[in-house]
Design a protein around this motif. Structure first.
Motif, PDB file in Angstrom:
ATOM      1  N   VAL A 248       0.833  -1.202   0.000  1.00 18.76           N
ATOM      2  CA  VAL A 248       0.000   0.000   0.000  1.00 18.76           C
ATOM      3  C   VAL A 248       0.871   1.257   0.000  1.00 18.76           C
ATOM      4  O   VAL A 248       1.846   1.344   0.755  1.00 18.76           O
ATOM      5  N   ARG A 249       0.475   2.236  -0.828  1.00 23.94           N
ATOM      6  CA  ARG A 249       1.118   3.546  -0.795  1.00 23.94           C
ATOM      7  C   ARG A 249       0.101   4.617  -1.154  1.00 23.94           C
ATOM      8  O   ARG A 249      -0.960   4.334  -1.697  1.00 23.94           O
ATOM      9  N   VAL A 250       0.431   5.856  -0.819  1.00 26.82           N
ATOM     10  CA  VAL A 250      -0.448   6.990  -1.068  1.00 26.82           C
ATOM     11  C   VAL A 250       0.218   7.890  -2.099  1.00 26.82           C
ATOM     12  O   VAL A 250       1.383   8.240  -1.963  1.00 26.82           O
ATOM     13  N   VAL A 251      -0.539   8.251  -3.149  1.00 31.18           N
ATOM     14  CA  VAL A 251       0.012   9.108  -4.204  1.00 31.18           C
ATOM     15  C   VAL A 251      -0.527  10.539  -4.132  1.00 31.18           C
ATOM     16  O   VAL A 251      -0.009  11.426  -4.807  1.00 31.18           O
ATOM     17  N   ALA A 252      -1.542  10.761  -3.305  1.00 36.39           N
ATOM     18  CA  ALA A 252      -2.066  12.111  -3.053  1.00 36.39           C
ATOM     19  C   ALA A 252      -2.667  12.105  -1.652  1.00 36.39           C
ATOM     20  O   ALA A 252      -3.429  11.206  -1.300  1.00 36.39           O
ATOM     21  N   GLY A 253      -2.301  13.095  -0.841  1.00 35.63           N
ATOM     22  CA  GLY A 253      -2.884  13.225   0.484  1.00 35.63           C
ATOM     23  C   GLY A 253      -2.219  12.381   1.547  1.00 35.63           C
ATOM     24  O   GLY A 253      -1.036  12.021   1.427  1.00 35.63           O
ATOM     25  N   GLN A 254      -3.016  12.039   2.590  1.00 35.25           N
ATOM     26  CA  GLN A 254      -2.482  11.353   3.761  1.00 35.25           C
ATOM     27  C   GLN A 254      -3.552  10.464   4.379  1.00 35.25           C
ATOM     28  O   GLN A 254      -4.713  10.874   4.495  1.00 35.25           O
ATOM     29  N   ILE A 255      -3.153   9.265   4.808  1.00 35.74           N
ATOM     30  CA  ILE A 255      -4.065   8.326   5.465  1.00 35.74           C
ATOM     31  C   ILE A 255      -3.409   7.741   6.713  1.00 35.74           C
ATOM     32  O   ILE A 255      -2.188   7.783   6.870  1.00 35.74           O
ATOM     33  N   PHE A 256      -4.251   7.168   7.568  1.00 35.67           N
ATOM     34  CA  PHE A 256      -3.800   6.310   8.651  1.00 35.67           C
ATOM     35  C   PHE A 256      -4.153   4.903   8.208  1.00 35.67           C
ATOM     36  O   PHE A 256      -5.329   4.568   8.068  1.00 35.67           O
ATOM     37  N   ASP A 257      -3.146   4.086   7.914  1.00 36.94           N
ATOM     38  CA  ASP A 257      -3.331   2.755   7.351  1.00 36.94           C
ATOM     39  C   ASP A 257      -3.215   1.708   8.457  1.00 36.94           C
ATOM     40  O   ASP A 257      -2.309   1.793   9.297  1.00 36.94           O
ATOM     41  N   VAL A 258      -4.116   0.718   8.453  1.00 31.83           N
ATOM     42  CA  VAL A 258      -4.196  -0.253   9.542  1.00 31.83           C
ATOM     43  C   VAL A 258      -4.219  -1.680   9.003  1.00 31.83           C
ATOM     44  O   VAL A 258      -4.886  -1.966   8.003  1.00 31.83           O
ATOM     45  N   ALA A 259      -3.504  -2.564   9.705  1.00 31.64           N
ATOM     46  CA  ALA A 259      -3.536  -4.000   9.436  1.00 31.64           C
ATOM     47  C   ALA A 259      -3.849  -4.720  10.746  1.00 31.64           C
ATOM     48  O   ALA A 259      -3.275  -4.383  11.796  1.00 31.64           O
TER      49      ALA A 259
ATOM     50  N   GLY B  72      -7.485  -1.701   6.408  1.00 29.62           N
ATOM     51  CA  GLY B  72      -8.368  -0.551   6.288  1.00 29.62           C
ATOM     52  C   GLY B  72      -7.584   0.731   6.454  1.00 29.62           C
ATOM     53  O   GLY B  72      -6.414   0.708   6.846  1.00 29.62           O
ATOM     54  N   PHE B  73      -8.226   1.845   6.153  1.00 29.77           N
ATOM     55  CA  PHE B  73      -7.556   3.133   6.338  1.00 29.77           C
ATOM     56  C   PHE B  73      -8.566   4.237   6.577  1.00 29.77           C
ATOM     57  O   PHE B  73      -9.736   4.125   6.240  1.00 29.77           O
ATOM     58  N   TYR B  74      -8.046   5.322   7.181  1.00 27.09           N
ATOM     59  CA  TYR B  74      -8.835   6.515   7.472  1.00 27.09           C
ATOM     60  C   TYR B  74      -8.128   7.702   6.817  1.00 27.09           C
ATOM     61  O   TYR B  74      -6.910   7.863   6.958  1.00 27.09           O
ATOM     62  N   VAL B  75      -8.896   8.537   6.095  1.00 28.67           N
ATOM     63  CA  VAL B  75      -8.323   9.659   5.354  1.00 28.67           C
ATOM     64  C   VAL B  75      -8.159  10.875   6.261  1.00 28.67           C
ATOM     65  O   VAL B  75      -9.131  11.371   6.834  1.00 28.67           O
TER      66      VAL B  75
ATOM     67  N   GLU C  67      -7.639  16.459   3.022  1.00 32.23           N
ATOM     68  CA  GLU C  67      -8.876  16.811   2.310  1.00 32.23           C
ATOM     69  C   GLU C  67      -9.240  15.751   1.276  1.00 32.23           C
ATOM     70  O   GLU C  67     -10.404  15.457   1.054  1.00 32.23           O
ATOM     71  N   TRP C  68      -8.243  15.181   0.623  1.00 33.22           N
ATOM     72  CA  TRP C  68      -8.424  14.163  -0.408  1.00 33.22           C
ATOM     73  C   TRP C  68      -7.217  13.240  -0.357  1.00 33.22           C
ATOM     74  O   TRP C  68      -6.097  13.693  -0.112  1.00 33.22           O
ATOM     75  N   ALA C  69      -7.434  11.953  -0.566  1.00 36.15           N
ATOM     76  CA  ALA C  69      -6.307  11.013  -0.614  1.00 36.15           C
ATOM     77  C   ALA C  69      -6.550   9.987  -1.711  1.00 36.15           C
ATOM     78  O   ALA C  69      -7.687   9.575  -1.947  1.00 36.15           O
ATOM     79  N   GLU C  70      -5.470   9.635  -2.371  1.00 35.42           N
ATOM     80  CA  GLU C  70      -5.515   8.556  -3.355  1.00 35.42           C
ATOM     81  C   GLU C  70      -4.546   7.474  -2.910  1.00 35.42           C
ATOM     82  O   GLU C  70      -3.372   7.735  -2.656  1.00 35.42           O
ATOM     83  N   VAL C  71      -5.089   6.269  -2.790  1.00 33.95           N
ATOM     84  CA  VAL C  71      -4.351   5.110  -2.311  1.00 33.95           C
ATOM     85  C   VAL C  71      -4.187   4.138  -3.465  1.00 33.95           C
ATOM     86  O   VAL C  71      -5.156   3.835  -4.174  1.00 33.95           O
TER      87      VAL C  71
END
Length: 182
Positions: free
Chosen positions: A72-83, A118-121, A124-128
């Motif tokens: 998993v990686r983010v190309v726009a924005g920011q997330i909290f990623d969970v496993a 799962g993840f939480y954004v 304002e906008w995130a692309e995963v």
């Protein structure tokens, strides 16, 4: 690339080596030989890309057959990623790990088969974008309840952001009732 085991050692945080100059940057996000040297031998068969607005919570998804490992990686924005470890034979069964992934920090998270994801954004906008080690199989897809107190994920929910979650994810099962892996 730098590979660091998380609190659950099978989940790996990957930090790419960045090459930059006045034009911008270049980075390698995946190289089979380098990953294999670090014990990640998954053969990826599918790439996925999602876009979500602030306050969106997606997950916690997994497949009871055709279990998917995810890079998993983010190309726009920011997330909290969970496993969440759903392998009953694992000493970390039912435990979770979370990492902030962003377009800025360029980190990736390797989540092996046998975990819910799962993840939480946060932005304002995130692309995963993520690579999967097996094909999506809706008949085997399951959802672990995102806020199950038995798992105790510490989501960084923002008080001012409306929580956006699908009905399917809202209806996920708690760990005690969820189908898991051996």
């Amino acid at each position: 690339m730098k590979f660091t085991a998380c609190r659950i050692p099978d989940v790996i945080l990957i930090e790419p080596r960045l090459f930059g100059d006045q034009r911008g940057f270049f980075m390698e996000t995946y190289q089979q030989k380098v990953f294999a040297e670090q014990g990640i031998t998954a053969q990826f068969v599918q790439d996925n890309h999602s876009g979500s607005r602030r306050g969106t919570l997606r997950g916690l998804h997994y497949q009871i057959q055709q279990a998917q490992g995810k890079l998993v990686r983010v190309v726009a924005g920011q997330i909290f990623d969970v496993a969440v470890d759903l392998r009953r034979s694992s000493p970390t069964f039912g435990q979770w790990v979370g990492q902030v992934l962003s377009a800025e920090n360029k980190r990736q998270l390797w989540i092996p088969p046998g975990f819910a994801h799962g993840f939480y954004v946060l932005s304002e906008w995130a692309e995963v974008v993520y690579k999967a080690s097996d094909f999506y199989a809706p008949q085997w897809e399951r959802t672990l309840l995102w806020n199950d107190p038995a798992v105790g994920i510490e989501w960084p929910l923002e008080g001012s952001a409306e929580l956006l979650i699908s009905e399917k994810d809202r209806a996920g099962l708690p760990l005690a009732q969820a189908e898991t892996y051996p």
